[in-house]
Write a protein that holds these residues in place. Structure first.
Motif, short mmCIF file in Angstrom:
data_model
loop_
_atom_site.label_atom_id
_atom_site.label_comp_id
_atom_site.label_asym_id
_atom_site.label_seq_id
_atom_site.Cartn_x
_atom_site.Cartn_y
_atom_site.Cartn_z
N MET A 168 14.34 -5.96 -18.56
CA MET A 168 13.83 -5.40 -17.33
C MET A 168 12.38 -5.87 -17.14
SD MET A 168 13.44 -1.38 -16.20
CE MET A 168 15.18 -1.14 -15.95
N ARG A 169 12.06 -6.38 -15.98
CA ARG A 169 10.70 -6.83 -15.70
C ARG A 169 9.81 -5.63 -15.43
NH1 ARG A 169 11.01 -11.17 -11.31
NH2 ARG A 169 8.97 -11.77 -12.09
N SER A 170 8.52 -5.80 -15.77
CA SER A 170 7.61 -4.66 -15.70
C SER A 170 6.45 -4.90 -14.75
CB SER A 170 7.07 -4.34 -17.10
OG SER A 170 6.41 -5.47 -17.62
N ILE A 171 5.95 -3.81 -14.19
CA ILE A 171 4.82 -3.83 -13.27
C ILE A 171 3.73 -2.93 -13.84
CG2 ILE A 171 3.99 -3.31 -10.94
CD1 ILE A 171 6.93 -3.58 -9.98
N PRO A 217 7.76 0.66 -15.01
CA PRO A 217 6.36 0.91 -14.72
C PRO A 217 5.52 1.00 -16.00
CG PRO A 217 7.59 2.95 -14.55
CD PRO A 217 8.58 1.86 -14.88
N ILE A 218 4.38 0.35 -15.99
CA ILE A 218 3.43 0.42 -17.11
C ILE A 218 2.09 0.82 -16.50
CG2 ILE A 218 2.26 -0.86 -18.93
CD1 ILE A 218 4.67 -2.72 -19.05
N TYR A 219 1.39 1.76 -17.14
CA TYR A 219 0.13 2.23 -16.58
C TYR A 219 -0.73 2.86 -17.67
CZ TYR A 219 3.17 6.31 -16.53
OH TYR A 219 4.07 7.28 -16.88
N ALA A 220 -2.02 2.95 -17.39
CA ALA A 220 -2.95 3.60 -18.31
C ALA A 220 -2.48 5.03 -18.54
CB ALA A 220 -4.36 3.60 -17.74
N GLY A 221 -2.47 5.45 -19.77
CA GLY A 221 -2.03 6.80 -20.09
C GLY A 221 -0.57 6.90 -20.46
N VAL A 222 0.20 5.81 -20.32
CA VAL A 222 1.61 5.84 -20.67
C VAL A 222 1.80 5.97 -22.19
CG1 VAL A 222 2.06 3.35 -20.88
CG2 VAL A 222 3.86 4.84 -20.07
N MET A 223 0.78 5.53 -22.93
CA MET A 223 0.78 5.66 -24.40
C MET A 223 -0.38 6.56 -24.80
SD MET A 223 1.22 1.65 -25.56
CE MET A 223 0.61 2.03 -27.19
N ASP A 224 -0.25 7.19 -25.95
CA ASP A 224 -1.38 7.96 -26.47
C ASP A 224 -2.47 7.00 -26.93
OD1 ASP A 224 -0.20 10.44 -26.10
OD2 ASP A 224 0.74 10.43 -28.08
N TYR A 225 -3.70 7.39 -26.67
CA TYR A 225 -4.83 6.58 -27.12
C TYR A 225 -5.24 7.04 -28.52
CZ TYR A 225 -5.21 5.03 -22.28
OH TYR A 225 -4.95 4.49 -21.06
N MET A 236 -1.26 -4.50 -20.51
CA MET A 236 -1.24 -5.59 -19.52
C MET A 236 -0.59 -6.85 -20.08
SD MET A 236 -4.74 -5.28 -17.30
CE MET A 236 -5.87 -5.07 -18.67
N ARG A 237 -0.82 -7.12 -21.37
CA ARG A 237 -0.20 -8.30 -21.98
C ARG A 237 1.33 -8.20 -21.93
NH1 ARG A 237 -4.46 -7.72 -25.76
NH2 ARG A 237 -5.99 -9.36 -25.44
N GLY A 238 1.84 -6.99 -21.96
CA GLY A 238 3.28 -6.79 -21.92
C GLY A 238 3.87 -6.71 -20.52
N ALA A 239 3.00 -6.74 -19.50
CA ALA A 239 3.48 -6.59 -18.12
C ALA A 239 3.76 -7.95 -17.49
CB ALA A 239 2.45 -5.84 -17.30
N ASP A 240 4.73 -7.97 -16.61
CA ASP A 240 5.11 -9.21 -15.91
C ASP A 240 4.33 -9.42 -14.62
OD1 ASP A 240 7.26 -10.05 -17.69
OD2 ASP A 240 8.25 -8.22 -17.00
N MET A 241 3.84 -8.34 -14.02
CA MET A 241 3.12 -8.43 -12.74
C MET A 241 2.26 -7.20 -12.56
SD MET A 241 6.61 -8.04 -10.55
CE MET A 241 7.49 -8.97 -11.77
N LEU A 242 1.48 -7.18 -11.49
CA LEU A 242 0.49 -6.12 -11.27
C LEU A 242 0.53 -5.62 -9.84
CD1 LEU A 242 -2.36 -4.85 -12.41
CD2 LEU A 242 -3.33 -6.63 -10.97
N ILE A 243 0.39 -4.31 -9.68
CA ILE A 243 0.05 -3.70 -8.39
C ILE A 243 -1.24 -2.95 -8.62
CG2 ILE A 243 0.60 -1.97 -6.64
CD1 ILE A 243 3.52 -2.60 -6.96
#
Length: 190
Positions: A1-4, A34-42, A63-70
């Protein structure tokens, strides 16, 4: 699955979790991760500075793991996009990833700069617009700084803004959804 990767200052708002959950669901409905800040524990670090560095490292990993950005370019604490969001755009640009963006503000970057100068603007002897402090006013009819709009355009992306010329509240997702639809059409139509 491609990620944003979903970039923007959303994390600073009190209803961040609800807002990002709504965005994530829209992304999932269209078949993307969907990938975004806060999706993982810091990680916990011994100082505020080290904590900041750790958060930056995790976000770069995401971001390295994401395919594209919004990116959410809605002006934040000033005239333009959030500085962290600008970095994320640059990061993904350097990786030559597709970049799309949106803003809930309808005014162009130049208009916001002129508002900053309380409407004062003069044209210098070279025909260039300047503010009351004599600094050049960037005037390219763009949503944000030319490096933001330029990198989106150079990657065949799109920047969406409110279609009726009226600003929308930060948590209104209509322009985000239009941006997401443009991305899906471009990426799935290939």
């Amino acid at each position: 699955m491609r990620s944003i990767y979903l970039a923007g200052p959303d994390v600073f708002y009190p209803d961040f979790e609800q807002l990002v959950a709504r965005k994530a669901e829209l992304v999932r409905q269209r078949g993307f991760l969907p990938i975004y800040a806060g999706v993982m524990d810091y990680p916990v670090a011994p100082s505020k500075w080290q904590t900041g560095v750790a958060i930056s490292a995790v976000n770069e990993l995401l971001m390295r793991g994401a395919d594209m950005l919004i990116a959410n370019l809605t002006p934040f604490r000033g005239l333009a996009a959030d500085t962290g969001t600008a970095f994320e755009i640059g990061f993904m640009s350097a990786r030559d990833k597709p970049i799309y963006a949106y803003s809930n503000a309808s005014a162009k970057h130049t208009e916001r700069i002129v508002q900053f100068y309380n409407g004062e603007r003069r044209i210098d002897s070279s025909g260039l617009p300047r503010g009351s402090d004599n600094t050049l006013i960037e005037d390219f009819e763009m949503t944000d700084n030319l490096m933001i709009d330029g990198t989106v355009a150079l990657r065949n992306g799109r920047i969406c803004v409110p279609p009726d010329g009226r600003d929308l509240p930060f948590d209104d997702l209509r322009v985000f959804e239009a941006c997401l639809n443009a991305l899906v059409l471009a990426e799935c139509g290939k």
